[in-house]
Design an enzyme around this catalytic site. Sequence first.
Site, PDB file in Angstrom:
ATOM      1  N   ARG A  67      -8.360 -74.213 -57.241  1.00 45.94           N
ATOM      2  CA  ARG A  67      -9.108 -75.332 -56.716  1.00 45.94           C
ATOM      3  C   ARG A  67     -10.199 -75.923 -57.596  1.00 45.94           C
ATOM      4  NH1 ARG A  67     -11.018 -75.032 -51.651  1.00 45.94           N
ATOM      5  NH2 ARG A  67     -10.021 -72.727 -51.212  1.00 45.94           N
ATOM      6  N   TYR A  71     -10.793 -79.569 -58.851  1.00 43.15           N
ATOM      7  CA  TYR A  71     -12.084 -80.529 -58.611  1.00 43.15           C
ATOM      8  C   TYR A  71     -12.501 -81.096 -59.780  1.00 43.15           C
ATOM      9  CZ  TYR A  71     -11.982 -78.117 -54.013  1.00 43.15           C
ATOM     10  OH  TYR A  71     -11.625 -77.533 -52.953  1.00 43.15           O
ATOM     11  N   TYR A  93     -12.771 -88.682 -47.578  1.00 48.28           N
ATOM     12  CA  TYR A  93     -12.467 -88.728 -46.141  1.00 48.28           C
ATOM     13  C   TYR A  93     -13.753 -87.998 -45.871  1.00 48.28           C
ATOM     14  CZ  TYR A  93     -11.224 -83.588 -45.837  1.00 48.28           C
ATOM     15  OH  TYR A  93     -11.398 -82.453 -45.837  1.00 48.28           O
ATOM     16  N   HIS A  95     -17.710 -87.672 -44.838  1.00 49.74           N
ATOM     17  CA  HIS A  95     -18.922 -87.829 -45.705  1.00 49.74           C
ATOM     18  C   HIS A  95     -18.681 -87.355 -47.256  1.00 49.74           C
ATOM     19  CE1 HIS A  95     -22.806 -87.966 -47.167  1.00 49.74           C
ATOM     20  NE2 HIS A  95     -23.595 -88.168 -45.814  1.00 49.74           N
ATOM     21  N   VAL A  98     -20.652 -84.086 -48.073  1.00 48.83           N
ATOM     22  CA  VAL A  98     -20.758 -83.026 -47.009  1.00 48.83           C
ATOM     23  C   VAL A  98     -19.302 -82.132 -47.273  1.00 48.83           C
ATOM     24  CG1 VAL A  98     -20.706 -82.015 -44.594  1.00 48.83           C
ATOM     25  CG2 VAL A  98     -21.904 -84.268 -45.290  1.00 48.83           C
ATOM     26  N   ALA A 125     -17.067 -84.801 -40.407  1.00 50.11           N
ATOM     27  CA  ALA A 125     -16.245 -84.042 -39.234  1.00 50.11           C
ATOM     28  C   ALA A 125     -17.201 -83.362 -38.319  1.00 50.11           C
ATOM     29  CB  ALA A 125     -15.124 -82.820 -39.963  1.00 50.11           C
ATOM     30  N   GLN A 167     -13.527 -74.453 -43.135  1.00 45.29           N
ATOM     31  CA  GLN A 167     -12.461 -74.067 -43.877  1.00 45.29           C
ATOM     32  C   GLN A 167     -11.960 -72.656 -43.471  1.00 45.29           C
ATOM     33  OE1 GLN A 167     -12.831 -77.088 -47.641  1.00 45.29           O
ATOM     34  NE2 GLN A 167     -12.962 -74.564 -48.115  1.00 45.29           N
ATOM     35  N   ALA A 208     -11.341 -82.836 -35.807  1.00 45.51           N
ATOM     36  CA  ALA A 208     -11.427 -83.866 -35.623  1.00 45.51           C
ATOM     37  C   ALA A 208     -10.225 -84.794 -35.440  1.00 45.51           C
ATOM     38  CB  ALA A 208     -12.346 -84.742 -36.618  1.00 45.51           C
ATOM     39  N   THR A 236     -11.719 -75.751 -37.984  1.00 46.39           N
ATOM     40  CA  THR A 236     -13.222 -75.338 -38.172  1.00 46.39           C
ATOM     41  C   THR A 236     -13.461 -74.220 -36.790  1.00 46.39           C
ATOM     42  OG1 THR A 236     -13.737 -77.556 -39.211  1.00 46.39           O
ATOM     43  CG2 THR A 236     -15.559 -76.094 -37.997  1.00 46.39           C
TER      44      THR A 236
END
Lengths: 262, 81
Positions: A67, A71, A93, A95, A98, A125, A167, A208, A236
């Site tokens: 990952r 990124y 998605y 913020h 964050v 979230a 996560q 969320a 979460t």
Amino acid sequence: MDRKGSLVCVGVGMTLGSHITPLARSYIEKADVVFTALSDGIIELWLARMNADVRSLQSLYKEGKSRPETYRQMVDALLTEVRAGKQVCGAFYGHPGVFAWPPHKAIEIARAEGYSAHMEPGVSAEDCLYADLGFDPGRYGCQHYEASQFMFYRRRIDPAAYLILWQIGVAGDQSFARFSTGAQYRQLLVELLAPDYGLAHEVIVYKAATLPMHQPRMERMPLGSLPDAEIDMHATLVIPPSQPLEPNTEIRERLRALDAAP
Amino acid sequence: MTDVIDFLEKLAQDATLRRMPLQSALDGVGLSAEVRAALVSRDQQALEELLGSRNICCMVNAPIEEEDPKDIPVRKDTRAA
């Protein structure tokens, strides 16, 4: 005349249509190109209508692929168009700053290269979590960690405050290439937490709502049941305090002395 | 005729619709029976399959900061001049 490239990373919030700010929407609509990293396929479709050139970053993900590499490719995709002189918008998605590495890194590099780059906040979230679960982080304090990082490094937990682990679906993944880890990994996480909380302590698995007809997931369970719970990459873990706040009598006494001083 | 994305956006932004049962909010909205059924049953997977758009990952966080960020080159030549 060449246009100077620029970058803005905006948050679109968590719930389709409900959370996006007018300014974030305007940046999306007026950009030369928009790159999206969003939580749901349906939200990708919604964003795709806002600009003629919307490019999803989803194709960069692959299970088994690092990952961090994904990124870095996201950052490169954004910066390639900035360097080409375009007004680029990264739409993320929640913020964009964050628990999100590519927006910070892309802005940092763009600025270092002399381009205009900034971030516009979004409803995260975390924001949704306080509203849905009905607690104020200012009441007892609140600690946030990414679940794997929490496992990889020694931390001093304060059980008098909330502890939120993000996560947890990939908790303990040292390869950074999986989309999920299993019950055995979460069992290790439970063993790490048990001395401070006990296996019977009630925790909450939270997600969320991302579509307006959905309700958030707020599933309460004993900490000891976490390994067997249904957990995905959106989940979460919220751990309420297990101990009361302990007064710091020494500091209070010194504060009183200050108050009494002429 | 309203499509499902338009409907979801309207539902997301209208307090009156949000207070209604979803079935009522869907009254008069021209959606296929399959899409309507997926919405009413809150079946996101079915809806994504019907719309042909499904994300495979949403994570953008790096749990460990890179020890050496040199592998992301910072080009100083382009704007400095």
